[in-house]
Write a protein that holds these residues in place. Sequence first.
Motif: not given
Length: 66
Positions: A19-44
Amino acid sequence: MRVFVVLAFIGILASLASALVYLMRDKGSTNRTVNALTIRIGLSVALFLFVLFAHHMGWIESTGLR
C-alpha cells in the motif's frame, strides 16, 4: 500455531508495504492503495477471529499477566 500467526503477520506487513509503494507511485490516481489496505484489514480481522476461535477450542491458552 505460531507458524500460522507469524505467516499472517508477514502477510499483513506485506500488504501494508505494498500500500505504501502504491501510494508513492500512483499519487492517488488509482485504487490500488485502497485495495491493499482493504486486504490488510481483512487479514487482521481474520487473524483476530482465528485467535479467538483457537482460544475457545483450547488450542491456545491465555497465560495472563506475569
